[in-house]
Motif scaffolding. Sequence first.
Motif, short mmCIF file in Angstrom:
data_model
loop_
_atom_site.label_atom_id
_atom_site.label_comp_id
_atom_site.label_asym_id
_atom_site.label_seq_id
_atom_site.Cartn_x
_atom_site.Cartn_y
_atom_site.Cartn_z
N TYR A 64 23.85 11.00 -10.44
CA TYR A 64 24.47 9.69 -10.52
C TYR A 64 24.37 8.89 -9.22
O TYR A 64 24.45 7.66 -9.23
N LYS A 65 24.14 9.59 -8.11
CA LYS A 65 24.00 8.88 -6.84
C LYS A 65 22.57 8.40 -6.60
O LYS A 65 22.35 7.51 -5.77
N SER A 66 21.60 8.97 -7.31
CA SER A 66 20.20 8.65 -7.03
C SER A 66 19.37 8.37 -8.27
O SER A 66 18.15 8.24 -8.18
N ILE A 67 20.00 8.28 -9.45
CA ILE A 67 19.24 8.05 -10.67
C ILE A 67 18.46 6.73 -10.56
O ILE A 67 19.02 5.70 -10.15
N PRO A 68 17.17 6.74 -10.88
CA PRO A 68 16.37 5.51 -10.79
C PRO A 68 16.61 4.60 -11.99
O PRO A 68 15.79 4.49 -12.90
N TRP A 69 17.75 3.92 -12.00
CA TRP A 69 18.12 3.06 -13.12
C TRP A 69 17.03 2.03 -13.38
O TRP A 69 16.52 1.40 -12.46
N ASN A 70 16.69 1.84 -14.63
CA ASN A 70 15.88 0.69 -15.03
C ASN A 70 16.86 -0.40 -15.44
O ASN A 70 17.41 -0.36 -16.55
N THR A 71 17.13 -1.33 -14.55
CA THR A 71 18.17 -2.33 -14.81
C THR A 71 17.83 -3.26 -15.96
O THR A 71 18.70 -3.96 -16.48
N ALA A 72 16.56 -3.27 -16.37
CA ALA A 72 16.16 -4.10 -17.51
C ALA A 72 16.47 -3.42 -18.84
O ALA A 72 16.38 -4.03 -19.90
N VAL A 73 16.83 -2.15 -18.78
CA VAL A 73 17.10 -1.36 -19.98
C VAL A 73 18.61 -1.22 -20.16
O VAL A 73 19.30 -0.67 -19.30
N LYS A 74 19.11 -1.73 -21.27
CA LYS A 74 20.56 -1.66 -21.54
C LYS A 74 20.79 -1.22 -22.99
O LYS A 74 21.22 -2.01 -23.83
N PRO A 75 20.49 0.04 -23.29
CA PRO A 75 20.72 0.53 -24.65
C PRO A 75 22.20 0.65 -24.95
O PRO A 75 23.04 0.72 -24.05
N LYS A 76 22.54 0.67 -26.22
CA LYS A 76 23.92 0.96 -26.62
C LYS A 76 24.18 2.45 -26.33
O LYS A 76 23.37 3.30 -26.69
N VAL A 77 25.30 2.73 -25.70
CA VAL A 77 25.66 4.12 -25.38
C VAL A 77 27.05 4.41 -25.93
O VAL A 77 28.00 3.68 -25.66
N LEU A 78 27.14 5.48 -26.71
CA LEU A 78 28.44 6.00 -27.15
C LEU A 78 28.68 7.32 -26.40
O LEU A 78 27.93 8.27 -26.57
N GLN A 79 29.70 7.33 -25.57
CA GLN A 79 30.09 8.52 -24.81
C GLN A 79 31.35 9.10 -25.41
O GLN A 79 32.38 8.43 -25.49
N CYS A 80 31.28 10.35 -25.86
CA CYS A 80 32.42 11.01 -26.52
C CYS A 80 32.88 12.19 -25.67
O CYS A 80 32.06 12.99 -25.21
N GLN A 81 34.19 12.31 -25.50
CA GLN A 81 34.74 13.35 -24.64
C GLN A 81 36.08 13.83 -25.16
O GLN A 81 36.93 13.03 -25.56
N GLY A 82 36.29 15.16 -25.16
CA GLY A 82 37.59 15.72 -25.49
C GLY A 82 38.44 15.84 -24.24
O GLY A 82 37.94 16.23 -23.18
N ASP A 83 39.72 15.54 -24.35
CA ASP A 83 40.57 15.61 -23.15
C ASP A 83 40.99 17.04 -22.81
O ASP A 83 41.65 17.28 -21.79
N SER A 84 40.60 18.02 -23.66
CA SER A 84 40.89 19.42 -23.38
C SER A 84 39.62 20.21 -23.08
O SER A 84 39.60 21.44 -23.16
N HIS A 103 26.94 -0.61 -15.35
CA HIS A 103 25.55 -0.99 -15.57
C HIS A 103 25.29 -1.58 -16.96
O HIS A 103 24.41 -2.42 -17.12
N LEU A 104 26.06 -1.13 -17.95
CA LEU A 104 25.77 -1.52 -19.33
C LEU A 104 26.78 -2.50 -19.91
O LEU A 104 26.55 -3.04 -20.99
N GLN A 105 27.89 -2.72 -19.22
CA GLN A 105 28.95 -3.62 -19.68
C GLN A 105 29.36 -3.29 -21.13
O GLN A 105 29.69 -2.16 -21.43
N ASP A 106 29.28 -4.26 -22.01
CA ASP A 106 29.76 -4.08 -23.38
C ASP A 106 28.88 -3.15 -24.22
O ASP A 106 29.25 -2.80 -25.35
N ASN A 107 27.73 -2.75 -23.69
CA ASN A 107 26.86 -1.83 -24.43
C ASN A 107 27.32 -0.38 -24.30
O ASN A 107 26.73 0.51 -24.91
N HIS A 108 28.36 -0.14 -23.50
CA HIS A 108 28.88 1.21 -23.34
C HIS A 108 30.25 1.33 -23.99
O HIS A 108 31.13 0.48 -23.80
#
Length: 225
Positions: free
Chosen positions: A145-165, A184-189
Amino acid sequence: MMSLSLRAPCIVPAAVKQTATIIFLHGVGDSGQGWADILPDLRPPHAKIICPSAPLQTVTINEGMTMPSWFDLRASDQPKDEYGIKMAGAAIKEIIDSEMEAGIPSRRIVLGGFSQGGAVALYTGLTLPYTLAGILALSTWLPMYKSIPWNTAVKPKVLQCQGDSDVMVSMKGAQRTADLLKKHLQDNHTFKLYPGLGHTISNEDELKDILEFFHGNLPPTDSKL
């Protein structure tokens, strides 16, 4: 950049004429078969499913045991396996490129993964030279996450799912990933948190959200692909 030599994938053909593809990556120690059994009930009928299987390699945090793994997992005070992550990403890009060469546009392809597979899905999908229909990130984190070569022109929809346990992927790591993706993705995340859920997808609400993500981002099309 070289890529991993993957084991044979599990492929579920579309139930009707294929106009979309779902590529889903399993977690460490697993294979594509289990996900190839789960995903057909959640996909649109026009979507082909590809579940690659990671190669067998040593995993440092599991006492150096050899098991299916996309890259090496190491202790928090050890250097991350950035080369392995990049190689895994290159291997998945080859699968995506193959689908595109077969006539499926990138915006008709969803890439997803669980745990370590989700990490590879995020890394790959956010560094591609083209935009996917979506990225499904289940119980996972953003590697490099500190060095990922983001392609700032790419903004796919991302659904991130996580359990709190979840005791495998900490809430701290999941929230840090959510914050970076939102930046980076604003409303697309979209970040979904499920009370009482551990490191699994046994939650009915999560399964419903996955189904809606697939159908919402891979709608039927009249395009003659």
